[in-house]
Design a protein around this motif. Sequence first.
Motif, PDB file in Angstrom:
ATOM      1  N   UNK A 150      22.335  30.129  -9.684  1.00 18.90           N
ATOM      2  CA  UNK A 150      22.348  31.171  -8.662  1.00 18.90           C
ATOM      3  C   UNK A 150      23.118  32.384  -9.125  1.00 18.90           C
ATOM      4  N   UNK A 151      23.331  33.307  -8.186  1.00 18.02           N
ATOM      5  CA  UNK A 151      23.977  34.573  -8.564  1.00 18.02           C
ATOM      6  C   UNK A 151      24.863  35.066  -7.435  1.00 18.02           C
ATOM      7  N   UNK A 152      26.105  35.373  -7.789  1.00 22.26           N
ATOM      8  CA  UNK A 152      27.043  36.008  -6.864  1.00 22.26           C
ATOM      9  C   UNK A 152      27.180  35.227  -5.547  1.00 22.26           C
ATOM     10  N   UNK A 153      27.309  33.914  -5.681  1.00 23.87           N
ATOM     11  CA  UNK A 153      27.487  33.073  -4.504  1.00 23.87           C
ATOM     12  C   UNK A 153      26.204  32.624  -3.838  1.00 23.87           C
ATOM     13  N   UNK A 154      25.057  33.178  -4.244  1.00 24.30           N
ATOM     14  CA  UNK A 154      23.770  32.768  -3.690  1.00 24.30           C
ATOM     15  C   UNK A 154      23.238  31.563  -4.462  1.00 24.30           C
ATOM     16  N   UNK A 155      22.635  30.580  -3.775  1.00 24.14           N
ATOM     17  CA  UNK A 155      22.172  29.369  -4.459  1.00 24.14           C
ATOM     18  C   UNK A 155      20.925  29.636  -5.307  1.00 24.14           C
ATOM     19  N   UNK A 156      20.625  28.674  -6.165  1.00 19.98           N
ATOM     20  CA  UNK A 156      19.438  28.776  -7.008  1.00 19.98           C
ATOM     21  C   UNK A 156      18.167  28.756  -6.158  1.00 19.98           C
ATOM     22  N   UNK A 157      17.155  29.461  -6.630  1.00 17.92           N
ATOM     23  CA  UNK A 157      15.869  29.524  -5.929  1.00 17.92           C
ATOM     24  C   UNK A 157      14.778  28.758  -6.664  1.00 17.92           C
ATOM     25  N   UNK A 158      15.155  27.882  -7.608  1.00 17.64           N
ATOM     26  CA  UNK A 158      14.150  27.144  -8.356  1.00 17.64           C
ATOM     27  C   UNK A 158      13.295  26.258  -7.462  1.00 17.64           C
ATOM     28  N   UNK A 159      13.881  25.722  -6.398  1.00 13.18           N
ATOM     29  CA  UNK A 159      13.124  24.846  -5.515  1.00 13.18           C
ATOM     30  C   UNK A 159      11.963  25.530  -4.826  1.00 13.18           C
ATOM     31  N   UNK A 160      12.049  26.845  -4.655  1.00 11.88           N
ATOM     32  CA  UNK A 160      10.978  27.565  -3.956  1.00 11.88           C
ATOM     33  C   UNK A 160       9.753  27.789  -4.834  1.00 11.88           C
ATOM     34  N   UNK A 161       9.849  27.496  -6.125  1.00 10.95           N
ATOM     35  CA  UNK A 161       8.724  27.762  -7.024  1.00 10.95           C
ATOM     36  C   UNK A 161       7.524  26.872  -6.742  1.00 10.95           C
ATOM     37  N   UNK A 162       7.742  25.703  -6.124  1.00 12.91           N
ATOM     38  CA  UNK A 162       6.636  24.775  -5.882  1.00 12.91           C
ATOM     39  C   UNK A 162       5.916  25.067  -4.574  1.00 12.91           C
ATOM     40  N   UNK A 163       6.325  26.089  -3.862  1.00 15.18           N
ATOM     41  CA  UNK A 163       5.624  26.443  -2.633  1.00 15.18           C
ATOM     42  C   UNK A 163       4.221  26.946  -2.965  1.00 15.18           C
ATOM     43  N   UNK A 164       3.225  26.662  -2.098  1.00 17.57           N
ATOM     44  CA  UNK A 164       1.827  27.022  -2.412  1.00 17.57           C
ATOM     45  C   UNK A 164       1.638  28.496  -2.759  1.00 17.57           C
ATOM     46  N   UNK A 165       2.294  29.383  -2.005  1.00 16.11           N
ATOM     47  CA  UNK A 165       2.129  30.807  -2.292  1.00 16.11           C
ATOM     48  C   UNK A 165       2.647  31.178  -3.667  1.00 16.11           C
ATOM     49  N   UNK A 166       3.750  30.579  -4.093  1.00 16.76           N
ATOM     50  CA  UNK A 166       4.304  30.871  -5.409  1.00 16.76           C
ATOM     51  C   UNK A 166       3.463  30.263  -6.528  1.00 16.76           C
ATOM     52  N   UNK A 167       2.894  29.087  -6.281  1.00 21.87           N
ATOM     53  CA  UNK A 167       1.998  28.500  -7.275  1.00 21.87           C
ATOM     54  C   UNK A 167       0.755  29.362  -7.477  1.00 21.87           C
ATOM     55  N   UNK A 168       0.284  29.994  -6.407  1.00 25.83           N
ATOM     56  CA  UNK A 168      -0.850  30.906  -6.545  1.00 25.83           C
ATOM     57  C   UNK A 168      -0.481  32.112  -7.407  1.00 25.83           C
TER      58      UNK A 168
END
Length: 603
Positions: A88-106
């Motif tokens: 993550x960055x500057x206290x914000x958590x990692x966003x790797x988990x959101x990569x498997x969402x259908x919109x991101x896979x598209x």
Amino acid sequence: MPPITEAARADAPSSPSAAAAAERADSVSLPRGRAPRASGARPAPGGRAGVPRSTPGRPSIGVAGLIVLLVVGTALPLVAVLVRAVTGYNGQPSALGSLVEPGNLQIVGNTIVLCALVVLFSTLMAAPLAFFMSWTKLREQRWIDVLVMVPFMTPPYVAALAWLDFTRVGGLAEQAFGPLGSLARSFVLTPFGMAAVMACEIFPFLYLILRNHLNAVPASADEMASIAGASPAQRLRRIVAPLASTPFSLGVLIVCIRAAGEFGTPVTIGNQIGFPVLVSRVYADVTIDPLDFPSAAAFSSLLLSLGVVVWGLQQWIGRRDTHFGGRASRRTTVRVGGWIAAGWAWVVGIALVSVVIPYVAVVLGAMTLLRSQPLSLDNLTFDYFALVLQPNAGLPALMNSIGFAFAAATLAVLIGIACALVAARRKNVAGRLVDMLAVAPDTVPTIVLAIGFIFLWNAPWLPATPYNTGWMLIIAYAALFLPMVVQNIKTARLSIDDRLFEAAYAAGATGPQRFFRITLPLLLPGIIAGWMLAFLVGIREVVVSSLIRPASLDLLSPWIISSFDQGKRAEAMALTVIGVLGSTVILVALEVWRRRQAERRAT
């Protein structure tokens, strides 16, 4: 190749035995450990016969310093992206988990499809043109090379807008061609059209690499196959294609990564047709409030992974070096008969889609008073050109871009020569590491490298940093340009047979003499091509210029984008025309100089 022979033997002793040894070294490959030497010549400590090499596994101080430089300039920014993607960055958590969402896979799928289409269109444009410009009489038309380079000097953002303006409802295409203009608009506003527009800007990378390689193929290779009864199709399939596989893979690597990292066209056309890709998502994360750097790092890690996969395929395809012999050779000339007309038709077609149509739209956009009115002389003016050349307008941005591009391209060439020679001479871990680090920026889209520089050099724990200064821009530009410079120099190096260096060493030439009188002249076409590419790309570079430049520093592409955003369309187009004309003058001067140098070496 008289100049090479003279250079190789300039310092040879005058004894007959020395001359015979040099002649034998120039004609056949010398057995290992039994290289003949001229009297007074040093014995070869190792490596290929007659050519000294450093001890395998023990990189010299220079090679070690080069590795450190490459690690800091190219590897650490990419590592910083991966670290931020995970932590993550500057206290914000990692966003790797959101990569498997259908919109991101598209979005990932759209990116892969776009890259494949751009590679296809670029190959269709570049491969036939490289053949005609290398092996037929069309190579005498040097102005075609200058014409092909014009898309390099056009900011991609402007080129995409020019196509949209040309094909808009009531635009020039409809006014001139009627229903065909509407058909052109329907094509441009599709993923295929978007890929074609991007290929018009990217294909010169592939063309230059293929042309330089085909120029180095000696005529004997094709003539022997022809005498043996091989048909043109067989010679193409069994000789030309295998010999061109390595440079073609290098060109495809560059095209693919450029396509994945170019955000000008995806932002203008892709967003309009609802075709998001990874680069447009990353750009939105770092430029549109609220800023989301963890998401940008996560999507950048995907782009990095895509680039590594493509690079791995390229390394596997190009794992074999190709040499064409050490003697002087004639350039291949193929008699194509009536097919020369097809060559001219291909040149005209490429010129229309990559230069003429976009620049007609750009020039008219720079001169039109009211876009809503039909094209007429009363609706045109030159005033915008004078307006943008004022000191308080676009002139400082243009001059700054030229200066930074010149400095960065020169730095990239100096580093690139060292990288190409180390990679060619050292087949150990150090050589492979230098080669990998030198091309690392080309395995990732530009926006990934730019974000990596932000994460790395803007870290609060650094005691001193070039970030937010002009030096940061030069370093980032040089890292960005290094792969294209190295690839061009490596392509030139592949055409040099090591027997030339063996003959020079056997004749008593020192290391500096071999470098300045053999290596450098033979590498010069690749060096010039690499510098020219880097300089022209640097003038109109968008991503690094927008994200890393100091806020008080005006550069060409950011100034043009800002003018578009402020509704100053004519001013943006006018500065684009001025920038391209200035770059073309420089390009023509370099081309004339290169041609005179080639003629001087041939005499």
